[in-house]
Motif scaffolding. Structure first.
Motif, PDB file in Angstrom:
ATOM      1  N   PHE A  49      24.318  71.892  10.877  1.00 45.89           N
ATOM      2  CA  PHE A  49      25.114  73.035  11.351  1.00 45.89           C
ATOM      3  C   PHE A  49      26.540  72.936  10.823  1.00 45.89           C
ATOM      4  CE2 PHE A  49      27.928  75.157  14.335  1.00 45.89           C
ATOM      5  CZ  PHE A  49      27.281  76.364  14.574  1.00 45.89           C
ATOM      6  N   ALA A  64      30.311  70.525  15.698  1.00 48.22           N
ATOM      7  CA  ALA A  64      29.266  69.563  16.071  1.00 48.22           C
ATOM      8  C   ALA A  64      29.609  68.167  15.581  1.00 48.22           C
ATOM      9  CB  ALA A  64      27.914  70.010  15.508  1.00 48.22           C
ATOM     10  N   ALA A  93      28.515  77.279  19.150  1.00 47.52           N
ATOM     11  CA  ALA A  93      27.344  78.157  19.017  1.00 47.52           C
ATOM     12  C   ALA A  93      26.922  78.786  20.338  1.00 47.52           C
ATOM     13  CB  ALA A  93      26.187  77.393  18.398  1.00 47.52           C
ATOM     14  N   ILE A 118      22.342  76.104  21.988  1.00 43.83           N
ATOM     15  CA  ILE A 118      21.255  76.870  21.374  1.00 43.83           C
ATOM     16  C   ILE A 118      19.972  76.664  22.179  1.00 43.83           C
ATOM     17  CG2 ILE A 118      19.932  77.278  19.270  1.00 43.83           C
ATOM     18  CD1 ILE A 118      22.306  76.181  17.686  1.00 43.83           C
ATOM     19  N   HIS A 119      19.662  75.422  22.477  1.00 45.18           N
ATOM     20  CA  HIS A 119      18.466  75.117  23.284  1.00 45.18           C
ATOM     21  C   HIS A 119      18.493  75.866  24.616  1.00 45.18           C
ATOM     22  CE1 HIS A 119      19.031  71.584  20.672  1.00 45.18           C
ATOM     23  NE2 HIS A 119      17.738  71.329  20.804  1.00 45.18           N
ATOM     24  N   THR A 145      14.718  76.981  18.522  1.00 44.62           N
ATOM     25  CA  THR A 145      16.037  76.388  18.302  1.00 44.62           C
ATOM     26  C   THR A 145      16.291  76.200  16.811  1.00 44.62           C
ATOM     27  OG1 THR A 145      16.230  75.323  20.464  1.00 44.62           O
ATOM     28  CG2 THR A 145      17.388  74.275  18.645  1.00 44.62           C
ATOM     29  N   ALA A 146      15.258  75.872  16.053  1.00 43.59           N
ATOM     30  CA  ALA A 146      15.418  75.674  14.612  1.00 43.59           C
ATOM     31  C   ALA A 146      15.841  76.961  13.910  1.00 43.59           C
ATOM     32  CB  ALA A 146      14.120  75.146  14.005  1.00 43.59           C
ATOM     33  N   HIS A 199      19.316  78.151  15.187  1.00 36.40           N
ATOM     34  CA  HIS A 199      20.329  77.242  14.637  1.00 36.40           C
ATOM     35  C   HIS A 199      20.764  77.698  13.257  1.00 36.40           C
ATOM     36  CE1 HIS A 199      21.199  73.933  11.832  1.00 36.40           C
ATOM     37  NE2 HIS A 199      21.831  73.346  12.832  1.00 36.40           N
ATOM     38  N   ASP A 200      19.798  78.019  12.402  1.00 31.43           N
ATOM     39  CA  ASP A 200      20.118  78.407  11.031  1.00 31.43           C
ATOM     40  C   ASP A 200      20.899  79.715  10.985  1.00 31.43           C
ATOM     41  OD1 ASP A 200      18.781  76.133  10.303  1.00 31.43           O
ATOM     42  OD2 ASP A 200      17.010  77.165   9.498  1.00 31.43           O
ATOM     43  N   ALA A 212      24.425  78.943  12.180  1.00 34.26           N
ATOM     44  CA  ALA A 212      25.172  78.171  11.187  1.00 34.26           C
ATOM     45  C   ALA A 212      25.766  79.092  10.130  1.00 34.26           C
ATOM     46  CB  ALA A 212      24.261  77.130  10.543  1.00 34.26           C
TER      47      ALA A 212
END
Length: 321
Positions: free
Chosen positions: A11, A94, A116, A128-129, A169-170, A173-174, A177
């Motif tokens: 991230f 992060a 985030a 995010i989670h 989450t993956a 996340h992207d 980011a």
């Protein structure tokens, strides 16, 4: 403008790449010490360190920045490097270390954090989670002027992003980011001409995104299917939602919900069917169709392929002792 960057995972790397591409001078990068990873548990550089070294940036990796802490020599060396860099601002994404007051006071423009979430919702380590787990319809990125509190500083820029029904989450996340990288470049460009002013966070809507613990990933089948589905998405890729069958741990990566299905009369966790469509499991309310699973030591597989190597017969109960 001279920018010190502090960050560690992928991230943060994306933000560093965007700052570098935008032409900002980056005389120093702070990142976490190398950690053992992989089957051989060899020391592995962070994503941020790998990019920084590739571009010839100076890298410092203290265990702590507290001058009165457990690693005073490392903190003192980091302080000397920060002073020598003569930067205007520090950008933090992060990073994983708490910034003591001496760091916050070291820059004309202070320390800007890429967070985030839509502050003050989901302050903390795992925004995010927790947004996915809670069923939030949207999230986003806040560029924040850091202070001594935990994600309590004034907001400089904020932008929303919808959470899709199938976001993990993956994937989220992207997306965040990319958004964060664009926003931090905009923030610094505006700061250079005096056009950036912090706004205090509202008192309403505050929540904390506590660190994800591995034990949270064990599925409780008495919960509604919609809740379980959110947890499976939230814990993908880490730590991976899990259940057990015949004493073996099974990771659950993807699923679909059928909350309108008629009651089956089966106990929560009971397998109703297992075929090419997936593994249908009775939940406390509704049915969950598992479509991607993984045995311990195996690969993540679509349900059809998974069932060829591990039978999940109708009537078996997942998570049973």
């Amino acid at each position: 403008m001279r920018v010190i960057f502090a960050g560690t995972p992928e991230f943060a790397r994306h933000a560093l790449e965007r700052l570098y591409a935008a032409g900002f001078e980056i005389p120093l990068v702070l990142t976490q010490p190398d950690r053992p990873a992989g089957r051989g548990m060899k020391l592995q550089a962070s994503s941020v360190k790998a990019f920084a070294l590739e571009k010839g940036m100076a890298v410092v990796q203290p265990h702590s920045l507290r001058l009165d802490g457990k690693y005073p020599e490392e903190a003192a060396a980091a302080r000397a490097a920060i002073v020598a860099a003569q930067a205007d601002v520090m950008v933090v994404a992060a990073y994983g270390l708490i910034l003591p007051q001496w760091v916050l006071d070291s820059f004309k423009l202070g320390c800007l954090n890429i967070h985030a979430s839509l502050l003050p919702r989901w302050r903390g380590a795992a925004p995010i989670h927790r947004a996915i787990e809670a069923g939030d319809a949207e999230t986003g990125v806040t560029i924040m002027q850091m202070d001594a509190g935990l994600d309590t500083g004034g907001m400089l820029l904020i932008e929303k992003l919808p959470i899709d029904d199938h976001d993990t989450t993956a994937t989220l996340h992207d997306k965040l980011a990319v958004l964060g990288g664009r926003m931090i470049v905009e923030a610094l460009e505006r700061a250079a001409c005096g056009g950036l002013h912090p706004v205090p966070q509202p008192a309403q809507g505050l929540s904390y995104a506590h660190k994800i613990e591995k034990h949270e990933a064990v599925i409780d089948w008495t919960q509604p299917a919609t809740v379980i589905a959110r947890r499976i998405r939230a814990f993908n890729p880490f730590p991976g939602a899990s259940t057990t069958c015949r004493g073996e741990v099974i990771k659950l990566w993807r699923c679909e919900t059928d909350s309108d299905s008629a009651p089956s009369g089966k106990d929560a966790g009971a397998i109703l069917s297992a075929d090419e469509a997936g593994v249908a499991v009775q939940c406390g309310q509704g049915v969950l169709l598992l479509t991607e699973l993984q045995r311990a030591g195996g690969k993540r597989l679509p349900a059809t392929e998974f069932l060829r190597g591990f039978a999940l017969p109708a009537g078996a109960v997942l998570g049973a002792a």
